[in-house]
Design an enzyme around this catalytic site. Structure first.
Site, PDB file in Angstrom:
ATOM      1  N   HIS A 140      -8.745  59.648  -1.521  1.00 53.74           N
ATOM      2  CA  HIS A 140      -9.801  58.317  -1.025  1.00 53.74           C
ATOM      3  C   HIS A 140      -9.183  57.422  -0.128  1.00 53.74           C
ATOM      4  CE1 HIS A 140     -13.042  55.677  -1.957  1.00 53.74           C
ATOM      5  NE2 HIS A 140     -12.041  54.682  -1.649  1.00 53.74           N
ATOM      6  N   GLU A 141      -7.761  56.987  -0.509  1.00 54.93           N
ATOM      7  CA  GLU A 141      -7.171  56.115   0.174  1.00 54.93           C
ATOM      8  C   GLU A 141      -6.692  56.542   1.682  1.00 54.93           C
ATOM      9  OE1 GLU A 141      -7.705  53.174  -0.786  1.00 54.93           O
ATOM     10  OE2 GLU A 141      -8.260  53.648  -2.816  1.00 54.93           O
ATOM     11  N   HIS A 167      -9.466  56.521   4.055  1.00 54.35           N
ATOM     12  CA  HIS A 167      -9.538  55.115   4.749  1.00 54.35           C
ATOM     13  C   HIS A 167      -8.442  55.159   5.786  1.00 54.35           C
ATOM     14  CE1 HIS A 167     -12.154  52.874   2.247  1.00 54.35           C
ATOM     15  NE2 HIS A 167     -11.731  53.288   1.261  1.00 54.35           N
ATOM     16  N   CYS A 195     -16.018  52.505  -4.430  1.00 55.47           N
ATOM     17  CA  CYS A 195     -15.105  52.019  -3.137  1.00 55.47           C
ATOM     18  C   CYS A 195     -15.076  50.318  -3.336  1.00 55.47           C
ATOM     19  CB  CYS A 195     -15.298  52.698  -1.769  1.00 55.47           C
ATOM     20  SG  CYS A 195     -14.452  51.909  -0.679  1.00 55.47           S
ATOM     21  N   LEU A 196     -14.090  49.736  -3.060  1.00 55.77           N
ATOM     22  CA  LEU A 196     -14.341  48.238  -2.992  1.00 55.77           C
ATOM     23  C   LEU A 196     -14.969  47.724  -2.186  1.00 55.77           C
ATOM     24  CD1 LEU A 196     -10.590  47.384  -4.329  1.00 55.77           C
ATOM     25  CD2 LEU A 196     -12.830  47.420  -5.766  1.00 55.77           C
ATOM     26  N   GLY A 214      -7.122  51.308  -6.275  1.00 54.78           N
ATOM     27  CA  GLY A 214      -6.572  51.497  -5.004  1.00 54.78           C
ATOM     28  C   GLY A 214      -7.290  50.768  -4.030  1.00 54.78           C
ATOM     29  N   GLN A 231      -8.873  47.935   4.534  1.00 57.65           N
ATOM     30  CA  GLN A 231      -9.838  47.441   3.827  1.00 57.65           C
ATOM     31  C   GLN A 231      -9.785  45.659   3.746  1.00 57.65           C
ATOM     32  OE1 GLN A 231      -9.697  50.171   0.280  1.00 57.65           O
ATOM     33  NE2 GLN A 231     -11.540  49.561   0.082  1.00 57.65           N
TER      34      GLN A 231
HETATM   35 ZN    ZN Z   1     -12.420  52.786  -0.766  1.00 58.14          ZN
END
Ligand code: ZN
Length: 161
Positions: free
Chosen positions: A133-134, A137, A91-92, A43, A48
């Site tokens: 989660h997304e 963000h 998380c990336l 995701g 991000q």
């Molecule tokens: Zn994330």
């Protein structure tokens, strides 16, 4: 299509509330999918990659050999289950940190696809946590914001050692 740099926490762009998405988003979405697959992740939200607009991409099954790229434009949560589940989330933008987060186990979303068609979908299991989660963000919230100050300090000190 290209792979974009992924911003790392605490980049200030990750704490901003994103604006509604509009216009032609096909290039952004394609680049975000490339970036997500290259990371590799399942995701990725627009902030991000430094774009403060309400869009995220997800593919929960490609790592199992069954790619299913999805693009969510202006997603909204319309219903959540009373039941909650705690799962570890990575998380990336915060590499190396997994945090246990409790969220509704199931969630129904409404969003627009890249052709401008309204969609609704019901998500369970990993996908339910991923879409929440997304969407976090898009509101400037990262996994660490779900933790109390003490847990957060401890995690960050373990990682910096
Ligand atoms: Zn994330």
């Amino acid at each position: 299509m290209s792979v974009l740099p992924i911003l790392r926490w605490p980049d200030p762009a990750l704490s901003q509330v994103c604006a509604p998405a509009s216009g032609d988003l096909k290039t952004l979405a394609a680049d975000m999918l490339d970036t997500m697959y290259a990371a590799p992740g399942r995701g990725l939200a627009a902030p991000q990659v430094g774009v403060l607009t309400r869009l995220f991409v997800m593919d929960e099954t490609w790592k199992d050999g069954a790619p299913n790229p999805m693009v969510f434009v202006n997603p909204e949560v319309i219903e959540v289950s009373e039941a909650q589940t705690t799962q570890p989330e990575g998380c990336l933008s915060i590499p190396g940190i997994l945090t246990d987060i409790t969220r509704p186990s199931e969630v129904t979303l409404r969003w627009t696809d890249l052709d401008g068609t309204e969609q609704t979908g019901h998500f369970t299991g990993f996908a339910a946590a991923c879409v929440q989660h997304e969407i976090d963000h898009l509101g400037g919230i990262v996994t660490l914001d779900h933790l109390d100050a003490e847990t957060r300090e401890q995690l960050l000190s373990e990682v910096s050692q």
